[in-house]
Design a protein around this motif. Structure first.
Motif, short mmCIF file in Angstrom:
data_model
loop_
_atom_site.label_atom_id
_atom_site.label_comp_id
_atom_site.label_asym_id
_atom_site.label_seq_id
_atom_site.Cartn_x
_atom_site.Cartn_y
_atom_site.Cartn_z
N ARG A 38 0.82 -1.22 0.00
CA ARG A 38 0.00 0.00 0.00
C ARG A 38 0.85 1.26 0.00
O ARG A 38 0.37 2.33 -0.30
N LYS A 39 2.13 1.14 0.36
CA LYS A 39 3.03 2.29 0.31
C LYS A 39 3.62 2.49 -1.08
O LYS A 39 4.18 3.53 -1.38
N ASP A 40 3.50 1.48 -1.93
CA ASP A 40 4.06 1.52 -3.28
C ASP A 40 3.08 2.22 -4.22
O ASP A 40 1.97 1.73 -4.44
N PRO A 41 3.46 3.37 -4.80
CA PRO A 41 2.55 4.11 -5.68
C PRO A 41 2.04 3.28 -6.87
O PRO A 41 0.88 3.39 -7.25
N ALA A 42 2.90 2.44 -7.43
CA ALA A 42 2.47 1.62 -8.58
C ALA A 42 1.41 0.61 -8.14
O ALA A 42 0.41 0.39 -8.85
N ALA A 43 1.59 0.00 -6.96
CA ALA A 43 0.61 -0.96 -6.45
C ALA A 43 -0.71 -0.25 -6.14
O ALA A 43 -1.79 -0.79 -6.39
N MET A 44 -0.60 0.96 -5.60
CA MET A 44 -1.82 1.73 -5.30
C MET A 44 -2.56 2.10 -6.59
O MET A 44 -3.79 2.05 -6.64
N GLN A 45 -1.84 2.46 -7.62
CA GLN A 45 -2.47 2.78 -8.90
C GLN A 45 -3.15 1.54 -9.49
O GLN A 45 -4.26 1.63 -10.00
N ASP A 46 -2.49 0.40 -9.38
CA ASP A 46 -3.10 -0.85 -9.85
C ASP A 46 -4.40 -1.14 -9.09
O ASP A 46 -5.39 -1.55 -9.68
N LEU A 47 -4.38 -0.90 -7.78
CA LEU A 47 -5.57 -1.13 -6.97
C LEU A 47 -6.68 -0.16 -7.34
O LEU A 47 -7.85 -0.55 -7.42
N ARG A 48 -6.34 1.10 -7.60
CA ARG A 48 -7.34 2.08 -8.06
C ARG A 48 -8.01 1.61 -9.34
O ARG A 48 -9.22 1.66 -9.49
#
Length: 162
Positions: A38-48
């Motif tokens: 959840r701290k990784d911007p790329a992972a957060m973008q994927d989740l969005r």
């Protein structure tokens, strides 16, 4: 099993306790890994993106049975989703990705649980939630907590992207 003997109550309890501790350590490691993701911007973008796509998968699901006549194709739909029901359903669908399951409450509850609030469109990203404030004028309808009466998922592009 014999009490106090091999396979007895004490051995069974030790085995039970060992398994519980092992499961707790595995859960803690999984939660730690999820927290890092959840701290990784790329992972957060994927989740969005996954959240928005899952919301879109419910296009065409009717709002509520009471708005359809018995001869309507939507009247006997297997699922009805209002605004907060949609968000709640998508969060439940993606509970493993988000790391939690939302409660059964409405848009006022969802509003209260969000840590970030924006006052302008330019900071919003697809997948952000938009809340509408208002007061019910209909007799017998109880007021919503904080006067939050509606929720939408922002798809991007300013006010027209709701």
């Amino acid at each position: 099993p014999e009490l106090g003997g091999r396979g007895g109550l004490q051995d069974n309890f030790r085995n039970f306790r060992r398994e519980k501790l092992k499961a707790a350590k595995e859960r803690a490691a999984r939660e730690r890994d999820e927290g890092e993701k959840r701290k990784d911007p790329a992972a957060m973008q994927d989740l969005r993106e996954k959240f928005v796509d899952q919301c879109k998968s419910y296009y065409g699901v009717p709002y509520a049975k009471r708005y359809h006549e018995p001869d309507s194709p939507h009247y006997s739909a297997p699922l009805f989703l209002d605004c907060c029901g949609l968000v709640r359903q998508v969060l439940r669908d993606l509970k493993d990705d988000f790391g939690f399951t939302p409660g059964p409450w409405n848009q006022a509850y969802q509003f209260d649980t969000l840590p970030v609030r924006y006052d302008t469109w330019d900071k919003m990203k697809p997948g952000d939630l938009i809340f509408a404030e208002g007061k019910y004028k209909k007799e017998g309808v109880k007021p919503q907590k904080g006067d939050i009466v509606h929720i939408e998922v922002f798809l991007g592009g300013g006010p027209e992207g709701m």
